[in-house]
Design an enzyme around this catalytic site. Sequence first.
Site, PDB file in Angstrom:
ATOM      1  N   ASP B  16       0.837  -1.197   0.000  1.00 57.10           N
ATOM      2  CA  ASP B  16       0.000   0.000   0.000  1.00 57.10           C
ATOM      3  C   ASP B  16       0.881   1.260   0.000  1.00 57.10           C
ATOM      4  O   ASP B  16       1.957   1.264   0.593  1.00 57.10           O
ATOM      5  CB  ASP B  16      -0.878  -0.035   1.267  1.00 57.10           C
ATOM      6  CG  ASP B  16      -2.149   0.770   1.069  1.00 57.10           C
ATOM      7  OD1 ASP B  16      -2.326   1.327  -0.038  1.00 57.10           O
ATOM      8  OD2 ASP B  16      -2.958   0.833   2.006  1.00 57.10           O
ATOM      9  N   GLY B  17       0.393   2.307  -0.654  1.00 57.05           N
ATOM     10  CA  GLY B  17       1.059   3.619  -0.542  1.00 57.05           C
ATOM     11  C   GLY B  17       1.731   4.104  -1.818  1.00 57.05           C
ATOM     12  O   GLY B  17       2.408   5.141  -1.789  1.00 57.05           O
ATOM     13  N   SER B  61      -6.300  -5.977  -6.592  1.00 62.31           N
ATOM     14  CA  SER B  61      -7.510  -6.594  -6.048  1.00 62.31           C
ATOM     15  C   SER B  61      -8.641  -6.521  -7.065  1.00 62.31           C
ATOM     16  O   SER B  61      -8.569  -5.761  -8.036  1.00 62.31           O
ATOM     17  CB  SER B  61      -7.936  -5.873  -4.770  1.00 62.31           C
ATOM     18  OG  SER B  61      -8.482  -4.615  -5.109  1.00 62.31           O
ATOM     19  N   GLU B  63     -11.253  -5.128  -6.556  1.00 62.94           N
ATOM     20  CA  GLU B  63     -11.805  -3.763  -6.451  1.00 62.94           C
ATOM     21  C   GLU B  63     -10.968  -2.755  -7.240  1.00 62.94           C
ATOM     22  O   GLU B  63     -11.449  -1.679  -7.591  1.00 62.94           O
ATOM     23  CB  GLU B  63     -11.860  -3.321  -4.976  1.00 62.94           C
ATOM     24  CG  GLU B  63     -12.887  -4.060  -4.119  1.00 62.94           C
ATOM     25  CD  GLU B  63     -12.448  -5.465  -3.722  1.00 62.94           C
ATOM     26  OE1 GLU B  63     -11.227  -5.739  -3.775  1.00 62.94           O
ATOM     27  OE2 GLU B  63     -13.316  -6.300  -3.403  1.00 62.94           O
ATOM     28  N   ASN B  64      -9.711  -3.094  -7.517  1.00 61.46           N
ATOM     29  CA  ASN B  64      -8.823  -2.159  -8.222  1.00 61.46           C
ATOM     30  C   ASN B  64      -9.265  -1.874  -9.662  1.00 61.46           C
ATOM     31  O   ASN B  64      -8.802  -0.924 -10.279  1.00 61.46           O
ATOM     32  CB  ASN B  64      -7.379  -2.668  -8.231  1.00 61.46           C
ATOM     33  CG  ASN B  64      -6.704  -2.535  -6.885  1.00 61.46           C
ATOM     34  OD1 ASN B  64      -5.805  -3.296  -6.543  1.00 61.46           O
ATOM     35  ND2 ASN B  64      -7.155  -1.569  -6.090  1.00 61.46           N
ATOM     36  N   TRP B  65     -10.158  -2.716 -10.172  1.00 62.18           N
ATOM     37  CA  TRP B  65     -10.653  -2.452 -11.530  1.00 62.18           C
ATOM     38  C   TRP B  65     -11.439  -1.144 -11.581  1.00 62.18           C
ATOM     39  O   TRP B  65     -11.682  -0.605 -12.659  1.00 62.18           O
ATOM     40  CB  TRP B  65     -11.552  -3.605 -12.011  1.00 62.18           C
ATOM     41  CG  TRP B  65     -10.804  -4.875 -12.305  1.00 62.18           C
ATOM     42  CD1 TRP B  65     -10.833  -6.015 -11.578  1.00 62.18           C
ATOM     43  CD2 TRP B  65      -9.916  -5.136 -13.407  1.00 62.18           C
ATOM     44  NE1 TRP B  65     -10.019  -6.965 -12.146  1.00 62.18           N
ATOM     45  CE2 TRP B  65      -9.450  -6.453 -13.279  1.00 62.18           C
ATOM     46  CE3 TRP B  65      -9.464  -4.379 -14.490  1.00 62.18           C
ATOM     47  CZ2 TRP B  65      -8.557  -7.038 -14.170  1.00 62.18           C
ATOM     48  CZ3 TRP B  65      -8.586  -4.951 -15.387  1.00 62.18           C
ATOM     49  CH2 TRP B  65      -8.141  -6.263 -15.219  1.00 62.18           C
ATOM     50  N   ARG B  67     -10.457   1.647 -10.593  1.00 59.60           N
ATOM     51  CA  ARG B  67      -9.555   2.783 -10.825  1.00 59.60           C
ATOM     52  C   ARG B  67      -9.658   3.277 -12.275  1.00 59.60           C
ATOM     53  O   ARG B  67     -10.144   2.541 -13.138  1.00 59.60           O
ATOM     54  CB  ARG B  67      -8.114   2.359 -10.550  1.00 59.60           C
ATOM     55  CG  ARG B  67      -7.879   2.100  -9.079  1.00 59.60           C
ATOM     56  CD  ARG B  67      -6.441   1.786  -8.840  1.00 59.60           C
ATOM     57  NE  ARG B  67      -6.227   1.480  -7.435  1.00 59.60           N
ATOM     58  CZ  ARG B  67      -5.048   1.155  -6.924  1.00 59.60           C
ATOM     59  NH1 ARG B  67      -3.989   1.084  -7.697  1.00 59.60           N
ATOM     60  NH2 ARG B  67      -4.932   0.885  -5.650  1.00 59.60           N
ATOM     61  N   ARG B 181       1.257  -4.685   6.229  1.00 58.33           N
ATOM     62  CA  ARG B 181       0.560  -3.707   5.386  1.00 58.33           C
ATOM     63  C   ARG B 181       1.280  -2.384   5.526  1.00 58.33           C
ATOM     64  O   ARG B 181       1.293  -1.798   6.606  1.00 58.33           O
ATOM     65  CB  ARG B 181      -0.905  -3.591   5.790  1.00 58.33           C
ATOM     66  CG  ARG B 181      -1.621  -2.572   4.918  1.00 58.33           C
ATOM     67  CD  ARG B 181      -3.105  -2.652   4.908  1.00 58.33           C
ATOM     68  NE  ARG B 181      -3.602  -1.781   3.859  1.00 58.33           N
ATOM     69  CZ  ARG B 181      -4.721  -1.947   3.209  1.00 58.33           C
ATOM     70  NH1 ARG B 181      -5.474  -2.989   3.475  1.00 58.33           N
ATOM     71  NH2 ARG B 181      -5.085  -1.108   2.274  1.00 58.33           N
ATOM     72  N   ARG B 187      -6.348  -1.994   7.425  1.00 58.25           N
ATOM     73  CA  ARG B 187      -7.549  -2.658   6.906  1.00 58.25           C
ATOM     74  C   ARG B 187      -7.154  -4.013   6.327  1.00 58.25           C
ATOM     75  O   ARG B 187      -5.989  -4.233   5.980  1.00 58.25           O
ATOM     76  CB  ARG B 187      -8.173  -1.823   5.772  1.00 58.25           C
ATOM     77  CG  ARG B 187      -8.872  -0.588   6.183  1.00 58.25           C
ATOM     78  CD  ARG B 187      -9.602   0.009   4.971  1.00 58.25           C
ATOM     79  NE  ARG B 187      -8.661   0.321   3.877  1.00 58.25           N
ATOM     80  CZ  ARG B 187      -7.951   1.440   3.792  1.00 58.25           C
ATOM     81  NH1 ARG B 187      -8.065   2.356   4.739  1.00 58.25           N
ATOM     82  NH2 ARG B 187      -7.141   1.650   2.779  1.00 58.25           N
TER      83      ARG B 187
END
Lengths: 471, 245
Positions: B16-17, B61, B63-65, B67, B181, B187
Amino acid sequence: MIQTTADKTVDVFGPDSMLRRFVNDARWGFAVARATVLEAAHPQIGTALIENSTFVTHPWRRLRNTLVSTQRILDTDHRVRNRETARLNRLHARISGTDSQGRHYNAMDAEARAWVIATLFESTVTMCRLSGQSLDRPALERLYAEFRTFLALLEGNSDRLPPTLREFWPYYDDVIEHRLENTEAVHVILYRLFANVPAPPLLRNHPAVWAAGRAVAGPVAAAITIASLPEPFCRRVALPDLPGARALMHGAYLTAGLATRLLPSSWVHVSTFVSLLDPDHADDSGPWQTVRRKAGQAAAMLRLMTPAPDKVSQATRSADQFFAEVLDQTGDGYLAWPDLAAMAREIATRLDLDEQDEERLYTAYAAWWRELQTHLDTGGDGRVTRQEYAASAVSLPSLGLVKIADVLFDVTDLDDDQAIDVQEYQRLFRTAFHRDLTGRADSYSRSAFVREFLSFMSGQQHSTAYNTLLS
Amino acid sequence: MEIISRLPRHVACVMDGNGRWAAQRSLPRTAGHEAAEAAVIDIIEAARSAGIKWLSLYAFSTENWRRPAGEVDILMRLVRRAIRKHAPALHTRGVRCRFLGMSDPRIPPPLVRDIADLTTLTSDNRQMTLTVAFDHGGRRDIVEAARSLIHAAVPAEQVTEATFARHLPYSDTPDVDLVIRTSGEQRISNFMLWQVAYAEWVFPPVLWPDFRATHLWECLEAYRSRQRRFGDVRQSTATTGEAPR
């Protein structure tokens, strides 16, 4: 053991069949290559091969089909045998016509079919002789009887082959001397097929590696085959007699013979070689598994280390390539009925269709062919060129293609639930469920199937799955 | 040999980051992804030389779709470039590479091909197993496992934690012992939900592109100092990475 009709209850070839043993022997590849040249010199067979066969463009697929078909005919279960012979006869019944010089050919011609069996028998005997394994008279007679049984299973009788071995040799010599011709098919096999044989599936992504190997292996294979052919035949067909070719041929046969005797039998089993060349159709067992895995890893390494091709050539298959690999099945540079028939034949063979489904499939292909002729054959020569296809294939109503897709869906959807599940999909494509077809669902609806098939066949969309089926 | 004996068997990183790293430098977000490559390679090598047998990286992930398409496109290209660039080195170091997820049709076919090649190439390696979670969702894996159980017609009474785990993708993967993480975010983000059940979590504030071997060692040190109980109040030692099953 001469039987003229297919026995319905017992293993007609006997539990220790010689033929079954030879067919599973990898060195039988030499015999088949040699026999194919002798078959191609028969005027009827030569013409039929040139006009209809896919062996030049898709020799590996053809080899696999031949192997599967022969093994089915030699199966101990009479139902498997009968189903296969009926299928082969239906397939051959569709192959007939007239060549450009007005000569008729018919794949059901009894004399020609007997000759095919005769060449296979004689080539098997020659294979044994050249690899230093002598067959005594009882063994020869038994092998001959088994080949006659093979013909009887196909033809219903074996009358076209002489009843005894003693009478066989004069018959064989007579055909060689008087019946065979210097056909185009002989030259295509010896000089085009061996020199240009496309890469086996294992090496399809490495054209450079394959081309380098083939530059050596092609002429060697041709020289070995020519040197093993009967002298009178070579004289009639004016085949070259290269210095050293006979020594090379003897060396190759002897090595193969030694390998057969010394290596574990599973190593020299023909299916082992086929699975090595074509990993997609291999099971995951056998001694070559490690070799195959290592070869796969080497191929993966090679692909990863070679510079990535540009995006466009990866994403879309060029029209030329699509035409050559999928549409032009016979490799004559044109799209004509024999190409479409070859596709139907391949699908029917792959799915082992019964007569009714096979008929539906051929009818659908015929409908597509009529449509193509009507709309695309602007030259009026009865065939479609690549330019004609590229110019307007996309704008066609494609009703014929829809029909084919419909039949394909019906014959693949075995449980009739109007969806193609993973197992059914694998049966058709012999490959894992294609990820870009599945989305989130784990089956495949009729409309999606038809849509995919249409866009593939009009060359608009690349599909790895259809490639494995038709190219 | 204290370090080795108390090493986690399976370490997972939520990388992350990248975006914040780029923003801090007034660079486009994609520059952060680009800079992440060096950290990935550094951590793989550090983990391998430390003796960690299983390393998992959360790369992309489900969920990254969501973006922006341009960012996703560049990310895919970066992953492909990195795979092609580092494949020989990973192979020679004995790293077995696997990709967890990978079911979305939007993944470009050339990338799919390269990933398949990398998996094939390294399939016999056993020095370390690197699992890259790419187009991964922990819930989706659980749903897939449930589907697989139903397809296999396993009777309800035979469905246990162990049988269920056998239907998860890469079922030979051991439970995660330590999750790192980066960037200080705390999270789970739908990451390997089944496998992280008993994991220890550390949240180093450093952003992923700056994460290096020294940070990894600090995390391993933090792990060693913790007491793992697996819900048992009597036992209060054993940070061996071996979770009771």
